[in-house]
Design a protein around this motif. Sequence first.
Motif, PDB file in Angstrom:
ATOM      1  N   UNK A  83      29.289 -12.150 -37.886  1.00 10.34           N
ATOM      2  CA  UNK A  83      28.332 -11.680 -37.466  1.00 10.34           C
ATOM      3  C   UNK A  83      28.825 -11.300 -35.760  1.00 10.34           C
ATOM      4  N   UNK A  84      29.075 -12.878 -35.708  1.00 11.95           N
ATOM      5  CA  UNK A  84      29.136 -13.258 -34.027  1.00 11.95           C
ATOM      6  C   UNK A  84      27.162 -13.248 -33.967  1.00 11.95           C
ATOM      7  N   UNK A  85      27.320 -12.408 -32.624  1.00  6.47           N
ATOM      8  CA  UNK A  85      25.638 -12.934 -32.104  1.00  6.47           C
ATOM      9  C   UNK A  85      24.925 -12.142 -33.089  1.00  6.47           C
ATOM     10  N   UNK A  86      24.014 -12.367 -33.639  1.00  4.22           N
ATOM     11  CA  UNK A  86      23.094 -11.960 -34.338  1.00  4.22           C
ATOM     12  C   UNK A  86      21.668 -11.171 -32.806  1.00  4.22           C
ATOM     13  N   UNK A  87      22.089 -11.742 -31.749  1.00  2.00           N
ATOM     14  CA  UNK A  87      20.970 -10.588 -30.803  1.00  2.00           C
ATOM     15  C   UNK A  87      21.799  -9.407 -30.526  1.00  2.00           C
TER      16      UNK A  87
ATOM     17  N   UNK B 162      23.408  -6.302 -36.861  1.00  2.99           N
ATOM     18  CA  UNK B 162      23.771  -6.256 -37.955  1.00  2.99           C
ATOM     19  C   UNK B 162      24.596  -5.287 -38.719  1.00  2.99           C
ATOM     20  N   UNK B 163      24.236  -4.090 -37.948  1.00  3.08           N
ATOM     21  CA  UNK B 163      25.901  -3.300 -38.007  1.00  3.08           C
ATOM     22  C   UNK B 163      26.543  -3.200 -37.444  1.00  3.08           C
ATOM     23  N   UNK B 164      27.424  -4.238 -36.758  1.00  7.86           N
ATOM     24  CA  UNK B 164      29.168  -4.835 -36.726  1.00  7.86           C
ATOM     25  C   UNK B 164      29.435  -6.421 -36.454  1.00  7.86           C
ATOM     26  N   UNK B 165      30.246  -6.223 -37.211  1.00  7.29           N
ATOM     27  CA  UNK B 165      31.000  -7.824 -37.533  1.00  7.29           C
ATOM     28  C   UNK B 165      32.303  -8.058 -37.244  1.00  7.29           C
ATOM     29  N   UNK B 166      32.931  -8.458 -36.676  1.00  5.30           N
ATOM     30  CA  UNK B 166      34.278  -9.140 -36.086  1.00  5.30           C
ATOM     31  C   UNK B 166      35.204  -9.607 -36.654  1.00  5.30           C
TER      32      UNK B 166
END
Length: 380
Positions: A199-203, A207-211
């Motif tokens: 998810x990377x940086x939660x801030x 939560x609708x993007x991940x890499x």
Amino acid sequence: MNNQNELHRTFISRLEIRYGKFNSENNRFASTSNSKIARDLFYSDSQFSRLINNTASEGELVRAVDNIQRLLEVHTLEKEVEKYKSTQYRKRPGKIWWIVLVFLMILTGILGYLLLTSGEKGPAAAGTDHSRYEMLKWSFENNYIRPYITLKELPDDCYFPCYKYQGKWTLKKEYKIPFFRERNGFHYVAKQAVMYATCGDKNATNGEKFEGYEYQKHEIWYDKREFPIDSFLVKGSLSEVRPSYNKAALEDNSNFVKVAYVHTFFKTEFEIDSLDIQRTGKTIGRDIELIDDGELMEKLSSAKLMEELKSEVNAIARNRLEDFSKPIKCNPIRAPKEDFNMIEEGDRLSFDCQFSTGRFLVNYNKVYVLDDQYINNYCR
């Protein structure tokens, strides 16, 4: 030559820092075998042998000195992480995570650097017998770095769809793409892909993007019959490959000869929109590895043809593979489950994409399978 000798001395002296005193009589180091050192530096045994025997080119030595320096820097950071983890984590949690973040960036940079510098000077020598994705694997599967969002970090309402997609994904099945070139007969076969999704940086998002950070191992094959590209497409189509072609095992057909491996480091971005998932991304680095001349000659009719094929592979590396550096074009897909909390190991992401080769846009289907999910439980 004096400059080359100085580079060789620098290379050996830096290796001694990490691997102990060098014995010039037998070209060995005190604490580690040459094969192990070669793997650490992402070299084949033959490449490393040329370096320590000072028979490599000056350019190879320059890159080798840089590579060992980066390895030493990583080793130093490992010690720093271990020190802070054991003695100061509770007192200064921000410090340890700052070091970890820098460490991960350096590791990713090293992998991209190694792939890119290999590609700059043309195809690498064949014979590499270790996995090119070990550095990427280490970045996600070790005791120092935890690049994933944890359950404790999720919002109170548990709405953070990407958390269940985190983990290790692999390629479900190979796919093939015929090249369109001045000379017919070349084919690109996707054999392996390992992607770590986070998810990377939660801030940074809700939560609708991940890499995904992905290692890909592909192959370039040559068809001795040199059939044109449309021979492998559905009749009347300029983009759809025949199912029989995709299912065929080229290694079982004597008309096909494998001429090179392609190692790629790829970054993908996924965006979740309700029940749809969009995939975009592009190549970060690439390394072309030619098959050994002796193996090629066993399957080809002449040395002249072999040299022509090697020249073509160089041209493909310079030109056609640039298409893979462009942002990929894939259709959105439906999420594996309507409730993102129910995503589990074995679920798939199946993308229909297009690859540009000359005037053709060739369709291919890439399927990821979730093999090792980071969070098995679901947020409550």
